[in-house]
Design an enzyme around this catalytic site. Structure first.
Site, PDB file in Angstrom:
ATOM      1  CB  SER A   1      -0.867  -0.029   1.257  1.00 40.27           C
ATOM      2  OG  SER A   1      -1.622   1.153   1.374  1.00 40.27           O
TER       3      SER A   1
ATOM      4  CG  ASP B   1      -7.829   2.214   0.623  1.00 34.93           C
ATOM      5  OD1 ASP B   1      -8.996   2.628   0.742  1.00 34.93           O
ATOM      6  OD2 ASP B   1      -7.191   1.676   1.556  1.00 34.93           O
TER       7      ASP B   1
ATOM      8  CE  LYS C   1      -4.023   3.862   2.003  1.00 31.76           C
ATOM      9  NZ  LYS C   1      -5.187   3.233   2.656  1.00 31.76           N
TER      10      LYS C   1
ATOM     11  CE  LYS D   1      -7.018  -2.430   6.845  1.00 31.08           C
ATOM     12  NZ  LYS D   1      -7.116  -0.959   6.945  1.00 31.08           N
TER      13      LYS D   1
ATOM     14  CG  ASP E   1     -10.249  -1.105   5.152  1.00 29.85           C
ATOM     15  OD1 ASP E   1     -10.508  -1.530   6.290  1.00 29.85           O
ATOM     16  OD2 ASP E   1      -9.163  -0.518   4.909  1.00 29.85           O
TER      17      ASP E   1
ATOM     18  CE  LYS F   1      -4.684   0.004   0.401  1.00 28.27           C
ATOM     19  NZ  LYS F   1      -5.325  -0.825   1.459  1.00 28.27           N
TER      20      LYS F   1
ATOM     21  CD  GLU G   1      -8.747  -1.041   0.739  1.00 28.12           C
ATOM     22  OE1 GLU G   1      -7.829  -1.360  -0.052  1.00 28.12           O
ATOM     23  OE2 GLU G   1      -8.616  -1.062   1.973  1.00 28.12           O
TER      24      GLU G   1
ATOM     25  N   GLY H   1      -3.712  -4.182   6.182  1.00 24.01           N
ATOM     26  CA  GLY H   1      -2.654  -3.870   7.143  1.00 24.01           C
ATOM     27  C   GLY H   1      -2.934  -2.545   7.824  1.00 24.01           C
TER      28      GLY H   1
HETATM   29  O1  OSB Z   1      -7.039   1.708   4.505  1.00 26.22           O
HETATM   30  O2  OSB Z   1      -5.892  -0.054   4.364  1.00 26.22           O
HETATM   31  C1  OSB Z   1      -6.057   1.067   4.832  1.00 26.22           C
HETATM   32  C2  OSB Z   1      -3.005   2.074   6.887  1.00 26.22           C
HETATM   33  C3  OSB Z   1      -3.608   2.649   7.993  1.00 26.22           C
HETATM   34  C4  OSB Z   1      -4.982   2.744   8.038  1.00 26.22           C
HETATM   35  C5  OSB Z   1      -5.757   2.254   6.978  1.00 26.22           C
HETATM   36  C6  OSB Z   1      -5.157   1.657   5.876  1.00 26.22           C
HETATM   37  C7  OSB Z   1      -3.759   1.598   5.825  1.00 26.22           C
HETATM   38  C8  OSB Z   1      -3.021   1.066   4.683  1.00 26.22           C
HETATM   39  C9  OSB Z   1      -1.609   0.604   4.928  1.00 26.22           C
HETATM   40  O3  OSB Z   1      -3.439   1.085   3.552  1.00 26.22           O
HETATM   41  C10 OSB Z   1      -1.458  -0.862   4.944  1.00 26.22           C
HETATM   42  C11 OSB Z   1      -0.093  -1.234   5.507  1.00 26.22           C
HETATM   43  O4  OSB Z   1       0.892  -1.016   4.811  1.00 26.22           O
HETATM   44  O5  OSB Z   1      -0.037  -1.723   6.645  1.00 26.22           O
HETATM   45 MG    MG Z   2      -8.252   0.555   3.235  1.00 28.67          MG
END
Ligand code: OSB
Ligand code: MG
Length: 370
Positions: free
Chosen positions: A135, A188, A163, A262, A238, A161, A213, A290
């Site tokens: 991510s 995402d 953002k 998660k 999510d 992924k 996402e 994550g």
């Molecule tokens: O939306 O998946 C998410 C990190 C913190 C809060 C929400 C998210 C995320 C990530 C990072 O996308 C995932 C990672 O590298 O642990």
């Molecule tokens: Mg997410």
């Protein structure tokens, strides 16, 4: 078995690079590390609640309060035959999934150590390797994003992924897609849009994303269902899925075609197994998300995603992407082929570096069964 002692520590680790999403920018990972002791064995769970309530309502502070005043006393009162017994007892507390999960996951980890088994064995998974994805947070500009994507693809990651947020969406997706036409790519939004933005997502359909996402409200599935009817790209939920019931209802409504799981977000491993079984039975693609976890929570995610229903690479990537020094030895690493080795030693299966945990701890408290 009775739980005898519960310890919580507030642990802080600087992030090597700031991580930016539509809801904010993090430069430091702060979390509660929960230790549960029974029958001379201790297990460990990492709480994924952030210092602020911008991803979901829980915070590190609410998790501490709810653990101390409600969950720990309930856990102490319970005669436990198996870790799956705990979640039902904690269900009297409404919400607070991240606080519950930290305690419940520590108990599963304790159980695995007590049995002398790697965590995946008590969860019903398998040994070997898992496929890793990454991510990538919002970057300052498009060239910086392309540079990050390039580096992660070169490192072997099987799925990227990125953002997005309003004003930083179509041009990011278009640029990454133009540079990497075949890359398994997804975006995402962390709940940054509303149904009024449906035309944007109709536009994104042309980029062949694996999924988009959580585009809409964190507590919404109805509008996601309406959006999904208008776009071809599968929606992955999510934030909106905090229980197996949420997952079932979202799927029944057509609000998503993919599920991000998660364990911290859904109250722990028992609920995770229920969501896993639901998705597997219904043939719904599932992957493990994550929360920028330290090696302790990261390894828990590695074990979980060895279950057969995890059909897509998740957001579990190498420790070295986040931290100069992780709290486990060895750190989590990813091979050139984009794979993470599943530990075979008991519990999470890597040694916890207590000297480092101690250095990173700003607060420590323990509670004992009366
Ligand atoms: O939306 O998946 C998410 C990190 C913190 C809060 C929400 C998210 C995320 C990530 C990072 O996308 C995932 C990672 O590298 O642990
Ligand atoms: Mg997410």
């Amino acid at each position: 078995m009775r739980i005898e002692r519960i310890e919580v520590r507030r642990v802080g680790l600087p992030l090597l690079r700031p991580f930016e999403t539509s809801f904010g920018r993090t430069t430091r990972k702060e979390f509660l590390l929960v230790s549960v002791s029974a029958a001379g064995v201790t297990g460990y769970g990492e709480c994924v609640a952030d210092t602020d309530p911008f991803y979901l309502p829980e915070t590190l502070g609410t998790a501490h309060h709810v653990l101390k005043d409600f969950l720990a006393p309930m856990a102490f009162a319970l005669e436990i035959a198996h870790p799956r017994d705990l979640a039902g007892a904690l269900s009297a507390v409404r919400g607070h999934e991240m606080a519950k999960a930290a305690l419940e996951m520590a108990l599963w980890e304790l159980h695995a150590r007590r049995e002398g088994l790697p965590l995946y064995r008590v969860l019903g998974g398998r040994g070997g390797t898992i496929a890793a994805g990454v991510s990538i947070g919002l970057q300052d500009d498009v060239p910086a994003l392309l540079e990050r994507v390039e580096a992660e693809v070169a490192a072997g990651y099987r799925r990227i992924k990125i953002k997005i947020k309003p004003g930083k969406d179509r041009e990011l997706v278009a640029a990454v897609r133009a540079r990497f036409p075949e890359l398994p790519l997804m975006a995402d939004a962390n709940s940054a849009y509303t149904l009024d933005d449906a035309p944007l997502f109709e536009e994104l359909d042309r980029y062949g994303l694996m999924m988009v996402e959580q585009p809409l409200g964190w507590d919404d599935v109805v509008d996601h269902a309406a959006l999904q009817r208008r776009i071809r790209t599968p929606i992955c939920l999510d934030e909106s899925i905090r229980s197996a019931r949420d997952a079932r209802q979202a799927l029944n409504l057509g609000a998503c075609g993919v599920v991000n799981l998660k364990p911290g977000r859904v109250g722990g491993f028992r609920e995770s197994l229920a969501i896993h079984d639901l998705c597997r039975f219904r043939g719904v693609p599932l992957w493990c998300g994550g929360m920028l976890e330290s090696g302790i929570g990261r390894l828990a995610n590695v074990h979980l995603q060895t279950l057969p229903g995890f059909t897509l690479p998740g957001d579990t990537s190498a420790s070295a992407r986040y931290f100069a020094e992780d709290l486990v030895d060895p750190p989590v690493t990813v091979s050139k082929a984009g794979l993470i080795a599943v530990p075979e030693k008991p519990g999470i299966g890597h040694e916890i570096l207590w000297r480092r945990v101690e250095q990173a701890t700003s607060f420590r408290e323990e509670w004992r069964r009366a």
